[in-house]
Write a protein that holds these residues in place. Structure first.
Motif, PDB file in Angstrom:
ATOM      1  N   GLN A 155      37.171  30.108  47.800  1.00  0.00           N
ATOM      2  CA  GLN A 155      36.596  31.035  46.838  1.00  0.00           C
ATOM      3  C   GLN A 155      35.727  32.063  47.550  1.00  0.00           C
ATOM      4  OE1 GLN A 155      35.506  27.694  43.575  1.00  0.00           O
ATOM      5  NE2 GLN A 155      34.999  29.790  42.974  1.00  0.00           N
ATOM      6  N   ARG A 203      37.003  35.593  43.286  1.00  0.00           N
ATOM      7  CA  ARG A 203      38.364  35.358  43.764  1.00  0.00           C
ATOM      8  C   ARG A 203      38.573  33.923  44.221  1.00  0.00           C
ATOM      9  NH1 ARG A 203      37.410  40.713  45.016  1.00  0.00           N
ATOM     10  NH2 ARG A 203      39.078  42.109  44.330  1.00  0.00           N
ATOM     11  N   ARG A 252      46.360  36.927  38.115  1.00  0.00           N
ATOM     12  CA  ARG A 252      46.883  36.520  39.409  1.00  0.00           C
ATOM     13  C   ARG A 252      47.702  37.708  39.920  1.00  0.00           C
ATOM     14  NH1 ARG A 252      50.832  31.540  40.796  1.00  0.00           N
ATOM     15  NH2 ARG A 252      50.145  31.257  42.944  1.00  0.00           N
ATOM     16  N   ASN A 288      46.251  35.257  45.055  1.00  0.00           N
ATOM     17  CA  ASN A 288      44.887  35.289  44.553  1.00  0.00           C
ATOM     18  C   ASN A 288      44.844  35.014  43.062  1.00  0.00           C
ATOM     19  OD1 ASN A 288      43.125  36.374  46.827  1.00  0.00           O
ATOM     20  ND2 ASN A 288      44.848  37.767  46.836  1.00  0.00           N
ATOM     21  N   THR A 299      41.943  35.549  40.050  1.00  0.00           N
ATOM     22  CA  THR A 299      40.627  36.165  39.902  1.00  0.00           C
ATOM     23  C   THR A 299      40.047  35.948  38.516  1.00  0.00           C
ATOM     24  OG1 THR A 299      41.544  38.287  39.187  1.00  0.00           O
ATOM     25  CG2 THR A 299      41.219  37.973  41.558  1.00  0.00           C
ATOM     26  N   LYS A 307      37.266  37.968  36.202  1.00  0.00           N
ATOM     27  CA  LYS A 307      36.488  39.190  36.084  1.00  0.00           C
ATOM     28  C   LYS A 307      35.511  39.052  34.933  1.00  0.00           C
ATOM     29  CE  LYS A 307      38.552  43.254  36.306  1.00  0.00           C
ATOM     30  NZ  LYS A 307      39.333  44.446  35.881  1.00  0.00           N
TER      31      LYS A 307
END
Lengths: 111, 114
Positions: free
Chosen positions: B6, B22, B69, B74, B76, B78
């Motif tokens: 992470q 992330r 994704r 990755n 993520t 937000k």
């Protein structure tokens, strides 16, 4: 009623003793049960999982499950100072589903 | 044990700013999760992501949160407009195959909103 209940502790045991950690859950549809260890400021680390009624042993750890009583426990034999941490009980309804955590029990193993 | 990396490990942000956390699993997984833990409180589920879409989300996961994704590796989280109460440790987690198909957590991203 909380979904997953644990005594917050701290539970203090002398080095070499057996530590017994308990957890109850409210959702009868829960199928999988997990114990995580969490050191302060760190992420949960999986210790054991159990799906079936009865006991499951892994080294110094034994998980016990009683679905009828909606009760899960973790026994730690020969407790070491390095076992001092917060132990999180988590339950899951089924594969792929979320984990619901209890607040954790703080264990202190004293020299 | 599956590994999850992470970033960032710690971020301080001003209230109202956008934050992206992330998560990079080392190997391919189908199930991804975000959990958070406010200091001194229990670990709370935010969202699960399966087969590139949200499969379940909690009441906490309101319109200010989103996951994606973007490049197949990755994963993520937000937070669009951070609030003071978003200060917490955010854990990415994946469901591992063997043994037990259990959930493994990343090291966490500590978010402080000031």
């Amino acid at each position: 009623q909380k979904e997953v209940e644990q005594n917050s502790g701290p539970l203090s045991v002398p080095e070499g003793a057996i530590a017994s950690l308990n957890c109850t859950y409210s959702d009868r549809g829960s199928q999988s049960f997990f114990w995580y260890r969490q050191y302060s400021g760190k992420s949960p680390e999986l210790i054991m999982f159990i799906y079936s009624n009865g006991d499951k042993e892994d080294g110094r750890f034994t998980a016990q499950l009683n679905k009828a009583s909606q009760y899960v426990s973790l026994l730690i034999r020969d407790s070491q100072p390095s076992d001092s941490a917060t132990y999180l009980c988590a339950v899951e309804r089924g594969g792929g589903n979320k984990l619901t955590f209890g607040t954790g029990t703080q264990l202190k193993v004293e020299l | 044990e599956p590994e999850v990396t992470q970033t960032p490990s710690h971020q301080v942000t001003q209230m109202g700013q956008e934050v992206i956390l992330r998560c990079v699993p080392i190997s391919n997984h189908l199930y991804f999760y975000w959990y958070r833990q406010i200091l001194g409180q229990k670990v709370e589920f935010l969202v699960s992501f399966y087969n590139n879409e949200i499969s379940e989300k909690s009441e906490i996961f309101d319109d200010q949160f989103s996951v994606e994704r973007p490049d197949g590796s990755n994963f993520t989280l937000k937070i669009r407009s951070t609030k003071l109460e978003d200060s917490a440790m955010y854990f990415c987690a994946i469901r591992g195959g063997v043994p037990g198909n259990t959930i493994y957590f990343g090291e966490g991203s500590w978010l402080t909103v000031v």
